[in-house]
Design an enzyme around this catalytic site. Structure first.
Site, PDB file in Angstrom:
ATOM      1  N   TYR A 120      -3.562  -2.959 -10.403  1.00 18.13           N
ATOM      2  CA  TYR A 120      -3.384  -2.678  -8.977  1.00 18.13           C
ATOM      3  C   TYR A 120      -2.421  -3.679  -8.330  1.00 18.13           C
ATOM      4  O   TYR A 120      -1.534  -3.299  -7.554  1.00 18.13           O
ATOM      5  CB  TYR A 120      -4.773  -2.720  -8.310  1.00 18.13           C
ATOM      6  CG  TYR A 120      -4.763  -2.666  -6.812  1.00 18.13           C
ATOM      7  CD1 TYR A 120      -4.638  -1.457  -6.137  1.00 18.13           C
ATOM      8  CD2 TYR A 120      -4.891  -3.828  -6.053  1.00 18.13           C
ATOM      9  CE1 TYR A 120      -4.639  -1.414  -4.748  1.00 18.13           C
ATOM     10  CE2 TYR A 120      -4.892  -3.795  -4.671  1.00 18.13           C
ATOM     11  CZ  TYR A 120      -4.756  -2.579  -4.026  1.00 18.13           C
ATOM     12  OH  TYR A 120      -4.758  -2.547  -2.656  1.00 18.13           O
ATOM     13  N   LYS A 123       0.309   3.164  -3.025  1.00 18.26           N
ATOM     14  CA  LYS A 123      -0.926   3.943  -3.219  1.00 18.26           C
ATOM     15  C   LYS A 123      -0.633   5.447  -3.171  1.00 18.26           C
ATOM     16  O   LYS A 123      -1.306   6.246  -3.813  1.00 18.26           O
ATOM     17  CB  LYS A 123      -1.963   3.577  -2.141  1.00 18.26           C
ATOM     18  CG  LYS A 123      -2.511   2.173  -2.302  1.00 18.26           C
ATOM     19  CD  LYS A 123      -3.446   1.796  -1.152  1.00 18.26           C
ATOM     20  CE  LYS A 123      -3.944   0.361  -1.353  1.00 18.26           C
ATOM     21  NZ  LYS A 123      -4.643  -0.166  -0.178  1.00 18.26           N
ATOM     22  N   VAL A 136       1.196  -3.436   3.970  1.00 15.76           N
ATOM     23  CA  VAL A 136       1.217  -4.713   4.686  1.00 15.76           C
ATOM     24  C   VAL A 136       2.513  -5.495   4.473  1.00 15.76           C
ATOM     25  O   VAL A 136       2.719  -6.524   5.107  1.00 15.76           O
ATOM     26  CB  VAL A 136      -0.005  -5.610   4.355  1.00 15.76           C
ATOM     27  CG1 VAL A 136      -1.293  -4.975   4.824  1.00 15.76           C
ATOM     28  CG2 VAL A 136      -0.051  -5.973   2.884  1.00 15.76           C
ATOM     29  N   SER A 157       0.796  -1.234   0.000  1.00 18.41           N
ATOM     30  CA  SER A 157       0.000   0.000   0.000  1.00 18.41           C
ATOM     31  C   SER A 157       0.825   1.279   0.000  1.00 18.41           C
ATOM     32  O   SER A 157       0.261   2.355  -0.226  1.00 18.41           O
ATOM     33  CB  SER A 157      -0.943   0.027   1.199  1.00 18.41           C
ATOM     34  OG  SER A 157      -2.089  -0.714   0.905  1.00 18.41           O
ATOM     35  N   TYR A 216      -3.923   3.196   7.938  1.00 17.35           N
ATOM     36  CA  TYR A 216      -5.092   2.344   8.175  1.00 17.35           C
ATOM     37  C   TYR A 216      -6.016   2.974   9.230  1.00 17.35           C
ATOM     38  O   TYR A 216      -6.021   4.186   9.414  1.00 17.35           O
ATOM     39  CB  TYR A 216      -4.667   0.919   8.560  1.00 17.35           C
ATOM     40  CG  TYR A 216      -3.734   0.296   7.543  1.00 17.35           C
ATOM     41  CD1 TYR A 216      -4.192   0.006   6.260  1.00 17.35           C
ATOM     42  CD2 TYR A 216      -2.412   0.029   7.833  1.00 17.35           C
ATOM     43  CE1 TYR A 216      -3.356  -0.560   5.313  1.00 17.35           C
ATOM     44  CE2 TYR A 216      -1.569  -0.550   6.896  1.00 17.35           C
ATOM     45  CZ  TYR A 216      -2.041  -0.826   5.642  1.00 17.35           C
ATOM     46  OH  TYR A 216      -1.217  -1.371   4.705  1.00 17.35           O
TER      47      TYR A 216
HETATM   48  N1  GLU Z   1      -2.111  -5.275  -2.214  1.00 16.00           N
HETATM   49  C1  GLU Z   1      -2.613  -5.258  -0.883  1.00 16.00           C
HETATM   50  C2  GLU Z   1      -4.120  -5.463  -0.855  1.00 16.00           C
HETATM   51  O1  GLU Z   1      -4.820  -4.908  -1.623  1.00 16.00           O
HETATM   52  C3  GLU Z   1      -2.222  -3.968  -0.245  1.00 16.00           C
HETATM   53  C4  GLU Z   1      -2.677  -3.901   1.173  1.00 16.00           C
HETATM   54  C5  GLU Z   1      -1.895  -2.955   2.006  1.00 16.00           C
HETATM   55  O2  GLU Z   1      -0.663  -2.885   1.945  1.00 16.00           O
HETATM   56  O3  GLU Z   1      -2.560  -2.247   2.765  1.00 16.00           O
HETATM   57  O4  GLU Z   1      -4.633  -6.200  -0.073  1.00 16.00           O
END
Ligand code: GLU
Length: 309
Positions: free
Chosen positions: A193, A71, A263, A68, A245
Site C-alpha cells: 500500500y 486508490k 493528501v 490516495s 474524503y
Molecule cells: N498514504 C496515505 C495514507 O494512508 C494516503 C492518504 C491520502 O492521500 O488520503 O495515509
C-alpha cells in the site's frame, strides 16, 4: 444544454490567475514526513480531452505524490479482475468520517464503508496481493499503461517515510484481520500500500491516465476496454459519493464532478464523455482536499458550464 466546446486553454489561464491568492494557504500534509517537502505555493492543472487534445497551466508538468489518488487505480484494477466479488469485503457508502478513522470499523465488524477510505483501500490492496505475485508492481504497470508512459515510478523515499510512520494504517489492518477481512500478512499489505501511494505523476500524466474512466471504461487512444461501461459508471458514482474524503457532499455541491483526491494535493476529476482533469496544489483544507485544487475545479465547472448535473 451542451454548448460548443469552451476554450479550455483560456479557462485554465484565468483559473491560474484566480487561484493566486489561495497559494501558500492550507496545510501541507506532514504526517508522512517526506510529504512536507512540497511547497503550498505550487499549482498545476491539465485537461485531457477524449479526442486527444490536451491543455495545461502552471506546474502541470511537475511530479507530485499521488497518495490516495492511486486508490482509484488500484480499485479499477481489482474491479476489472474480481468484479462484484469485491463488494463482499468492502462497502459503497460515504463514511462521513476521516479517511484514516478506526471508529466505524468496530461497529461494522471489519467491513470498511468504501474503497477510498484507508481501511477500504487496504482491503483492495489485500485482494491484489492475493491475485498478483507483486501487487505494487501490478498497480504501477497498470498506471504506466494508462498514462502511456513507462517512466512513471514509485518514490521510494516517500514509501519508506510512510512505512516508518504507518502505525495507524497497521492498526486498521490488524483490526480487519481480526474480523477475517484481511487474508495476507499485515506487513506485506502495508508495504504494498505504501509503495502504491508513493507513485508520482504530473497533472498532464494523471489526466491522461484517468481518461479511460471518462470514456466509459475504454482507453481513448487505443480503444482497449479496461472496464465495461456499466462498471465504469459505478466507479464514477463511487468517486462522486466517496472520492473526496468526508467533504464529498460539499465537493459535489461546489464542483459537480466525480473526483478522487489525495493528501499530496492532487485531484483527478472526470467530465464523462468529454475529458479528464487533473489539478495539484499541496496546501490542504482540513478534510484533506487541496484548497486551491478544489477551488480551481469549482471555477472550471462554473466557467465552462460543464458538470455532470
Ligand atoms: N498514504 C496515505 C495514507 O494512508 C494516503 C492518504 C491520502 O492521500 O488520503 O495515509
Amino acid at each position: 444544454m451542451i454548448t460548443a466546446q469552451p476554450d479550455y486553454q483560456q479557462v485554465l489561464e484565468s483559473i491560474q490567475e484566480e487561484v493566486r491568492p489561495l497559494l501558500g494557504r492550507g496545510h501541507v500534509a506532514d504526517y508522512i514526513p517526506e510529504l512536507r517537502k512540497a511547497s503550498s505555493e505550487r499549482f498545476g492543472m491539465a485537461v485531457y480531452c477524449l479526442d486527444g487534445r490536451t491543455f495545461s497551466t502552471g506546474d502541470a508538468d511537475v511530479k507530485f505524490s499521488l497518495q490516495s489518488v492511486t486508490k482509484l487505480f488500484a480499485l479499477a484494477l481489482a474491479f476489472s479482475r474480481e468484479g462484484d466479488n469485491i463488494w463482499k469485503r468492502v462497502g459503497r457508502e460515504p463514511s462521513g468520517n476521516p479517511f484514516n478513522s478506526l471508529v466505524q470499523l468496530e461497529h461494522e465488524r471489519g467491513i470498511p464503508r468504501n474503497p477510498f477510505i484507508n481501511a477500504g483501500a487496504l482491503v483492495i490492496t489485500d485482494i491484489l496481493v492475493s491475485r498478483f505475485v507483486q501487487a505494487d508492481v501490478a498497480v504501477l504497470q497498470f498506471m504506466r499503461m494508462l498514462a502511456d508512459d513507462p517512466t512513471i515510478d514509485f518514490d521510494m523515499a516517500v514509501a519508506q517515510s510512510e512505512q516508518k510512520t504507518a502505525n495507524r494504517n497497521s492498526a486498521i489492518a490488524y483490526f480487519m484481520k481480526n474480523f477475517g477481512n484481511l487474508h495476507n500478512d499485515v506487513s506485506e499489505v502495508i508495504d504494498t500500500y505504501c509503495r502504491q501511494c508513493s507513485i508520482t505523476m504530473t497533472c498532464s500524466e494523471l489526466a491522461k491516465a484517468g481518461a479511460f474512466l471518462a470514456k466509459h471504461g475504454t482507453v481513448p487512444w487505443t480503444g482497449q476496454e479496461i472496464l465495461d461501461p456499466s462498471s465504469a459508471k459505478r466507479l464514477n458514482a463511487l468517486m462522486l459519493t466517496c472520492g473526496t474524503y468526508d467533504a464529498a457532499g460539499d465537493f459535489a455541491y461546489r464542483v459537480g464532478l466525480p473526483a478522487k483526491s489525495g493528501v499530496g494535493g492532487g485531484i483527478l476529476a472526470l467530465l464523462p464523455g468529454e475529458a479528464a482533469i487533473a489539478v495539484w496544489s499541496p496546501g490542504l483544507e482540513a478534510n484533506g482536499n487541496s484548497l486551491a485544487g478544489t477551488y480551481a475545479l469549482e471555477r472550471f465547472t462554473t466557467l465552462t458550464s460543464r458538470s455532470i448535473f
